[in-house]
Design a protein around this motif. Structure first.
Motif, mmCIF file in Angstrom:
data_model
loop_
_atom_site.group_PDB
_atom_site.id
_atom_site.type_symbol
_atom_site.label_atom_id
_atom_site.label_comp_id
_atom_site.label_asym_id
_atom_site.label_seq_id
_atom_site.Cartn_x
_atom_site.Cartn_y
_atom_site.Cartn_z
ATOM 1 N N THR A 17 0.828 -1.291 0.037
ATOM 2 C CA THR A 17 -0.050 0.030 -0.002
ATOM 3 C C THR A 17 0.654 1.144 0.019
ATOM 4 O O THR A 17 2.133 1.195 0.211
ATOM 5 C CB THR A 17 -1.149 0.105 1.224
ATOM 6 O OG1 THR A 17 0.022 0.051 2.468
ATOM 7 C CG2 THR A 17 -1.830 -1.064 1.432
ATOM 8 N N ARG A 18 0.112 2.459 -0.230
ATOM 9 C CA ARG A 18 1.009 3.786 -0.180
ATOM 10 C C ARG A 18 1.676 3.819 1.197
ATOM 11 O O ARG A 18 2.918 4.386 1.262
ATOM 12 C CB ARG A 18 0.195 4.527 -0.484
ATOM 13 C CG ARG A 18 -0.278 4.950 -1.974
ATOM 14 C CD ARG A 18 -1.211 6.178 -2.258
ATOM 15 N NE ARG A 18 -2.430 5.971 -1.404
ATOM 16 C CZ ARG A 18 -3.074 7.258 -1.055
ATOM 17 N NH1 ARG A 18 -2.800 8.279 -1.690
ATOM 18 N NH2 ARG A 18 -4.171 6.951 -0.280
ATOM 19 N N GLU A 21 4.671 1.729 1.443
ATOM 20 C CA GLU A 21 5.945 2.308 0.821
ATOM 21 C C GLU A 21 6.413 3.528 1.460
ATOM 22 O O GLU A 21 7.608 3.776 1.529
ATOM 23 C CB GLU A 21 5.508 2.589 -0.571
ATOM 24 C CG GLU A 21 4.988 1.382 -1.687
ATOM 25 C CD GLU A 21 4.561 1.680 -2.901
ATOM 26 O OE1 GLU A 21 3.932 2.909 -3.189
ATOM 27 O OE2 GLU A 21 4.495 0.817 -3.587
ATOM 28 N N LEU A 22 5.798 4.318 2.111
ATOM 29 C CA LEU A 22 6.077 5.437 2.947
ATOM 30 C C LEU A 22 6.793 5.069 4.162
ATOM 31 O O LEU A 22 7.936 5.586 4.610
ATOM 32 C CB LEU A 22 4.925 6.218 3.195
ATOM 33 C CG LEU A 22 4.351 7.392 2.264
ATOM 34 C CD1 LEU A 22 3.104 7.878 2.970
ATOM 35 C CD2 LEU A 22 5.264 8.421 1.747
ATOM 36 N N TYR A 46 -4.443 7.600 3.765
ATOM 37 C CA TYR A 46 -3.320 6.419 3.632
ATOM 38 C C TYR A 46 -3.739 5.573 4.738
ATOM 39 O O TYR A 46 -3.464 4.403 4.385
ATOM 40 C CB TYR A 46 -1.772 7.192 4.020
ATOM 41 C CG TYR A 46 -1.348 7.921 2.901
ATOM 42 C CD1 TYR A 46 -0.361 7.511 2.049
ATOM 43 C CD2 TYR A 46 -1.894 9.336 2.732
ATOM 44 C CE1 TYR A 46 0.019 8.580 0.976
ATOM 45 C CE2 TYR A 46 -1.445 10.346 1.822
ATOM 46 C CZ TYR A 46 -0.422 9.683 0.791
ATOM 47 O OH TYR A 46 0.139 10.469 0.000
ATOM 48 N N ASP A 50 -4.912 1.473 3.691
ATOM 49 C CA ASP A 50 -3.919 0.419 4.323
ATOM 50 C C ASP A 50 -4.612 -0.739 5.071
ATOM 51 O O ASP A 50 -4.623 -1.649 4.855
ATOM 52 C CB ASP A 50 -2.756 0.905 5.136
ATOM 53 C CG ASP A 50 -1.966 -0.098 5.712
ATOM 54 O OD1 ASP A 50 -1.287 -0.473 4.900
ATOM 55 O OD2 ASP A 50 -1.991 -0.397 6.661
#
Length: 328
Positions: A17-18, A21-22, A46, A50
């Motif tokens: 998920t974003r 990745e962050l 976000y 997730d």
């Protein structure tokens, strides 16, 4: 006697998920939150994405585990994974993950699942997690309809190849001017451009549509600023896409590919005549690189998965000998 559902393996493909990745980039959720909120963005989105995606993965494992053997596979491992001939592949969207998976299969059926219908439109994701327990056994028994998808293929003269579900891009890694020779139906031309896009029927509403819409818009606007004769020429240019039927959605199993050259630059040594056309099994497109470095061919927008395409390498672009198979 065992049933086919217990014999076959189900490959469940997921992505990061974003938020994940962050966290990889900033080490902790707190640091990721600080970065996003400092830019004025909503970090709760976000978190929500997730949460729903993780919940969908957990539920999918349970549902699929009730009907067969499940192997969970991360997106980054798909290019090097060896799929069994009898495997059934389930992809937890979004749509791009379906396309990026389909090109690595060898006609195994693929089931696209929408993990969050409130977030994703899901053109290639007709099913939800709740459908899986009843859907997958029907796929095992061959009782579900399957739509075939034409793939594009780039075959290099060094033996390497790459498939594209939506499109292939041929050009420079940095998207600056690319130099090459292009040949179709015995007509060859030296070109300098921002690259060549080759689109399939499935990709006709994506990159191809965008490029043609831009070309048609420029031609029409330029015609309004010039003479009546130029206006007629602009109208003819606009009709090229309409006559080819590209402004409408092409079927996924369309028997031809279409190529467009981005920003071709005519000069004393380069031309811009062979900039749009149709590729068939009998009329492949041949491209010979004249780029000393940074020449690439990648597919479906995944720049990290590419073939090097530097000086002397020849690529033959044609329809793939295999087809994708999407369960509907």
């Amino acid at each position: 006697m065992s049933t086919r559902s217990s014999e076959n393996k189900i490959i469940l493909i997921k992505r990061k998920t974003r938020l994940e990745e962050l966290v990889v980039r900033y080490n902790t959720i707190q640091q990721a939150q600080f970065y996003i909120e400092r830019l004025g963005a909503d970090f709760s989105d976000y978190i929500s994405e997730d949460f729903h995606y993780r919940k969908a993965v957990e539920s999918a494992v349970i549902e699929l585990g009730a009907v067969g053997r499940v192997q969970l596979l991360e997106r980054q491992h798909v290019p090097n994974f060896i799929f069994g001939d009898q495997d059934t592949v389930v992809v937890l969207g979004p749509d791009g993950l379906v396309a990026n998976t389909l090109k690595y299969l060898h006609e195994q059926p693929l089931i696209g699942v929408n993990p969050d219908p409130q977030r994703w439109d899901g053109v290639l994701l007709p099913f939800t997690v709740k459908d899986l327990r009843h859907l997958v056994p029907e796929v095992f028994r061959g009782q579900r309809q399957v739509r075939e998808v034409t793939l594009a293929k780039a075959q290099l003269n060094d033996g390497q190849s790459l498939y594209g579900v939506n499109d292939l891009f041929v050009g420079r890694k940095t998207h600056v001017s690319a130099r090459y020779q292009v040949e179709l139906n015995g007509v060859a031309e030296q070109q300098s451009s921002s690259g060549i896009i080759i689109s399939t029927g499935m990709g006709s509403t994506g990159w191809l549509k965008s490029v043609l819409a831009g070309a048609v818009g420029i031609a029409r606007s330029a015609a309004q600023l010039q003479t009546a004769g130029a206006a007629a020429g602009g109208a003819r240019a606009a009709n090229v896409a309409e006559a080819a039927g590209i402004e409408q959605r092409l079927p996924w199993d369309h028997p031809n590919l279409y190529f467009t050259v981005r920003e071709p630059f005519p000069s004393r040594t380069t031309s811009a005549g062979l900039v749009f056309g149709q590729i068939s099994s009998r009329a492949p497109l041949k491209i010979t690189s004249q780029m000393p470095e940074d020449g690439v061919i990648f597919s479906d927008g995944v720049e990290s998965d590419f073939l090097e395409f530097n000086s002397g390498v020849e690529a033959t672009i044609t329809l793939g000998e295999k087809r994708g198979r999407l369960v509907v």
